[in-house]
Design a protein around this motif. Structure first.
Motif, PDB file in Angstrom:
ATOM      1  N   GLU A  60       0.317  -1.086   0.101  1.00  0.00           N
ATOM      2  CA  GLU A  60       0.142  -0.118   0.165  1.00  0.00           C
ATOM      3  C   GLU A  60       0.663   1.619  -0.135  1.00  0.00           C
ATOM      4  O   GLU A  60       0.811   2.577  -0.900  1.00  0.00           O
ATOM      5  N   GLY A  61       1.882   0.956   0.843  1.00  0.00           N
ATOM      6  CA  GLY A  61       3.045   2.562   0.690  1.00  0.00           C
ATOM      7  C   GLY A  61       3.722   2.473  -0.790  1.00  0.00           C
ATOM      8  O   GLY A  61       3.507   3.781  -0.521  1.00  0.00           O
ATOM      9  N   VAL A  62       3.938   1.557  -1.135  1.00  0.00           N
ATOM     10  CA  VAL A  62       4.916   1.398  -2.751  1.00  0.00           C
ATOM     11  C   VAL A  62       3.739   2.248  -3.283  1.00  0.00           C
ATOM     12  O   VAL A  62       4.144   2.960  -4.704  1.00  0.00           O
ATOM     13  N   MET A  63       2.332   1.567  -3.647  1.00  0.00           N
ATOM     14  CA  MET A  63       1.627   1.842  -4.503  1.00  0.00           C
ATOM     15  C   MET A  63       1.347   3.718  -4.579  1.00  0.00           C
ATOM     16  O   MET A  63       1.085   4.318  -5.173  1.00  0.00           O
ATOM     17  N   ARG A  64       1.172   4.224  -3.353  1.00  0.00           N
ATOM     18  CA  ARG A  64       1.035   5.296  -2.526  1.00  0.00           C
ATOM     19  C   ARG A  64       1.614   6.500  -2.499  1.00  0.00           C
ATOM     20  O   ARG A  64       1.911   7.343  -3.431  1.00  0.00           O
ATOM     21  N   LYS A  65       3.693   5.936  -3.288  1.00  0.00           N
ATOM     22  CA  LYS A  65       4.434   6.564  -3.423  1.00  0.00           C
ATOM     23  C   LYS A  65       4.635   6.982  -4.736  1.00  0.00           C
ATOM     24  O   LYS A  65       4.805   7.740  -5.594  1.00  0.00           O
ATOM     25  N   GLY A  66       4.637   5.794  -4.917  1.00  0.00           N
ATOM     26  CA  GLY A  66       4.392   5.666  -6.976  1.00  0.00           C
ATOM     27  C   GLY A  66       2.955   6.820  -7.298  1.00  0.00           C
ATOM     28  O   GLY A  66       3.081   7.298  -8.526  1.00  0.00           O
ATOM     29  N   TYR A  67       1.737   6.549  -6.995  1.00  0.00           N
ATOM     30  CA  TYR A  67       0.571   7.618  -7.267  1.00  0.00           C
ATOM     31  C   TYR A  67       1.201   9.061  -7.466  1.00  0.00           C
ATOM     32  O   TYR A  67       1.376  10.185  -8.077  1.00  0.00           O
ATOM     33  N   VAL A  68       1.602   9.513  -6.012  1.00  0.00           N
ATOM     34  CA  VAL A  68       2.177  11.023  -5.975  1.00  0.00           C
ATOM     35  C   VAL A  68       3.226  10.870  -7.345  1.00  0.00           C
ATOM     36  O   VAL A  68       3.047  12.152  -7.209  1.00  0.00           O
ATOM     37  N   THR A  69       4.545  10.704  -7.329  1.00  0.00           N
ATOM     38  CA  THR A  69       5.408  10.605  -8.396  1.00  0.00           C
ATOM     39  C   THR A  69       4.670  10.903  -9.164  1.00  0.00           C
ATOM     40  O   THR A  69       5.003  11.229  -9.823  1.00  0.00           O
ATOM     41  N   LEU A  70       3.910  10.001 -10.105  1.00  0.00           N
ATOM     42  CA  LEU A  70       2.733   9.527 -11.272  1.00  0.00           C
ATOM     43  C   LEU A  70       1.613  11.190 -11.321  1.00  0.00           C
ATOM     44  O   LEU A  70       2.602  12.284 -12.351  1.00  0.00           O
ATOM     45  N   GLU A  73       4.204  14.327 -11.179  1.00  0.00           N
ATOM     46  CA  GLU A  73       5.552  14.727 -12.897  1.00  0.00           C
ATOM     47  C   GLU A  73       5.360  14.780 -13.346  1.00  0.00           C
ATOM     48  O   GLU A  73       5.275  15.734 -14.293  1.00  0.00           O
ATOM     49  N   LEU A  74       3.253  14.508 -13.815  1.00  0.00           N
ATOM     50  CA  LEU A  74       2.362  14.397 -15.041  1.00  0.00           C
ATOM     51  C   LEU A  74       2.219  16.783 -14.587  1.00  0.00           C
ATOM     52  O   LEU A  74       2.320  16.843 -15.734  1.00  0.00           O
ATOM     53  N   LEU A  75       2.714  16.774 -13.671  1.00  0.00           N
ATOM     54  CA  LEU A  75       1.701  18.248 -13.197  1.00  0.00           C
ATOM     55  C   LEU A  75       2.687  19.316 -13.967  1.00  0.00           C
ATOM     56  O   LEU A  75       2.394  19.961 -14.330  1.00  0.00           O
ATOM     57  N   LEU A  76       4.257  18.710 -13.259  1.00  0.00           N
ATOM     58  CA  LEU A  76       5.172  19.390 -14.159  1.00  0.00           C
ATOM     59  C   LEU A  76       5.403  19.305 -15.032  1.00  0.00           C
ATOM     60  O   LEU A  76       5.724  20.776 -16.096  1.00  0.00           O
ATOM     61  N   ARG A 112       4.748   1.209 -16.176  1.00  0.00           N
ATOM     62  CA  ARG A 112       5.659   0.409 -15.140  1.00  0.00           C
ATOM     63  C   ARG A 112       6.009   0.689 -14.143  1.00  0.00           C
ATOM     64  O   ARG A 112       5.642   1.294 -13.201  1.00  0.00           O
ATOM     65  N   PRO A 113       7.614   0.716 -13.729  1.00  0.00           N
ATOM     66  CA  PRO A 113       7.822   0.475 -12.226  1.00  0.00           C
ATOM     67  C   PRO A 113       7.580   1.915 -11.345  1.00  0.00           C
ATOM     68  O   PRO A 113       7.622   2.825 -11.876  1.00  0.00           O
ATOM     69  N   GLY A 114       6.676   1.370 -10.342  1.00  0.00           N
ATOM     70  CA  GLY A 114       5.847   2.709  -9.214  1.00  0.00           C
ATOM     71  C   GLY A 114       5.074   3.032  -9.613  1.00  0.00           C
ATOM     72  O   GLY A 114       4.457   4.108  -9.234  1.00  0.00           O
ATOM     73  N   GLY A 115       3.927   2.475 -10.835  1.00  0.00           N
ATOM     74  CA  GLY A 115       3.122   2.741 -10.851  1.00  0.00           C
ATOM     75  C   GLY A 115       2.688   4.003 -11.755  1.00  0.00           C
ATOM     76  O   GLY A 115       1.574   4.411 -12.130  1.00  0.00           O
ATOM     77  N   ARG A 116       3.471   4.070 -12.557  1.00  0.00           N
ATOM     78  CA  ARG A 116       3.993   5.061 -13.966  1.00  0.00           C
ATOM     79  C   ARG A 116       3.219   4.601 -14.871  1.00  0.00           C
ATOM     80  O   ARG A 116       3.672   3.387 -15.545  1.00  0.00           O
ATOM     81  N   LYS A 131       2.912  10.452 -22.021  1.00  0.00           N
ATOM     82  CA  LYS A 131       3.663   8.680 -22.101  1.00  0.00           C
ATOM     83  C   LYS A 131       4.604   8.456 -20.474  1.00  0.00           C
ATOM     84  O   LYS A 131       5.972   9.459 -21.162  1.00  0.00           O
ATOM     85  N   PRO A 132       4.451   7.954 -20.040  1.00  0.00           N
ATOM     86  CA  PRO A 132       5.861   7.746 -18.653  1.00  0.00           C
ATOM     87  C   PRO A 132       7.518   6.851 -19.700  1.00  0.00           C
ATOM     88  O   PRO A 132       7.898   6.358 -18.468  1.00  0.00           O
ATOM     89  N   ARG A 133       7.288   8.323 -20.778  1.00  0.00           N
ATOM     90  CA  ARG A 133       8.781   7.641 -21.571  1.00  0.00           C
ATOM     91  C   ARG A 133       8.990   8.429 -22.966  1.00  0.00           C
ATOM     92  O   ARG A 133       8.584   9.561 -22.657  1.00  0.00           O
ATOM     93  N   SER A 134      10.530   8.664 -23.052  1.00  0.00           N
ATOM     94  CA  SER A 134      10.661   9.011 -24.607  1.00  0.00           C
ATOM     95  C   SER A 134      10.209   8.789 -25.472  1.00  0.00           C
ATOM     96  O   SER A 134       9.645   7.529 -25.065  1.00  0.00           O
TER      97      SER A 134
END
Length: 223
Positions: A60-70, A73-76, A112-116, A131-134
């Motif tokens: 649950e902690g990993v999923m929450r961290k991945g969501y926050v990261t996604l 990153e999207l907003l920035l 992708r890893p981290g829920g992206r 898209k969370p990639r190049s």
């Protein structure tokens, strides 16, 4: 890890609300099933399940961290590339407010890893994908087709960021004449040969959009 706990408590909850579940859970309406599932999950989360099963707490902690990261990153990236998105996809018009963010297809969304994951952004001026990639492979496809198979066109337009990219939303359209349909078939053969030569993968029908007489590949990550 979650499912055995959910299944153990779901049937009694369904039977309480809908006795026909005793005969077969398939007889239960979707609304009743969703309500029962919500009650079970609320009971698990509020009933000490995370304390009883430490692995669930870790996940649950990993999923929450991945969501926050996604989301961060999207907003920035959206703020950084706003001008290029307008110029590349919308003829210079700003996309205005983003009215909805969703998975493009829940049955075919690669994470992708981290829920992206790939997301479809619906805005006031048009839709485009995050898209969370190049987009190196999309750029390569454009260079190859320009040199060898110009009939296939340059492919999708994209805005490449540092860690992620935005890709235009392609709206398919059927061939209007027999000549266009014949040209499409010929170009689809060209695309198939190119993909074979480049050892491409993941070129299923959902990743090729028919635009009149041209097949447009929309996900070239596995080129």
């Amino acid at each position: 890890l979650y499912w055995p706990l959910v299944r153990e408590r779901l049937l009694p909850c369904l039977e309480e609300a809908y006795p026909l579940a005793l005969v077969s859970p398939s007889l239960v309406s979707g609304e009743t099933l969703r309500d029962a599932l919500r009650r079970v999950l609320e009971g698990l989360m509020g009933g000490g399940a995370l304390d009883a099963y430490p692995e669930l707490r870790r996940m649950e902690g990993v999923m929450r961290k991945g969501y926050v990261t996604l989301v961060s990153e999207l907003l920035l990236t959206l703020a950084e590339e706003r001008g290029r998105i307008a110029r590349t996809f919308l003829g210079g018009q700003d996309f205005g407010r983003v009215t909805k963010v969703r998975l493009p297809d829940a049955t075919n969304a690669s994470t992708r890893p981290g829920g992206r994951t790939t997301l479809l952004l619906e805005s006031e001026s048009g839709n485009f994908y995050y898209k969370p990639r190049s987009c190196e492979m999309e750029a390569l496809y454009g260079r190859v087709t320009a040199r060898l198979l110009p009939e296939l066109g340059p492919g999708v337009r994209f805005v490449a960021g540092r860690r992620s990219s935005f890709v235009e939303g392609i709206v398919g359209s059927p061939a209007r004449t027999a000549e266009e349909a014949e040209a499409y078939d010929e170009r689809l053969g060209m695309l198939s040969a190119l993909c074979l030569a480049l050892h491409a993968g993941d070129m299923h029908p959902g990743n090729v959009v028919a635009c009149g007489s041209v097949p447009v590949p929309v996900d070239l990550e596995c080129l």
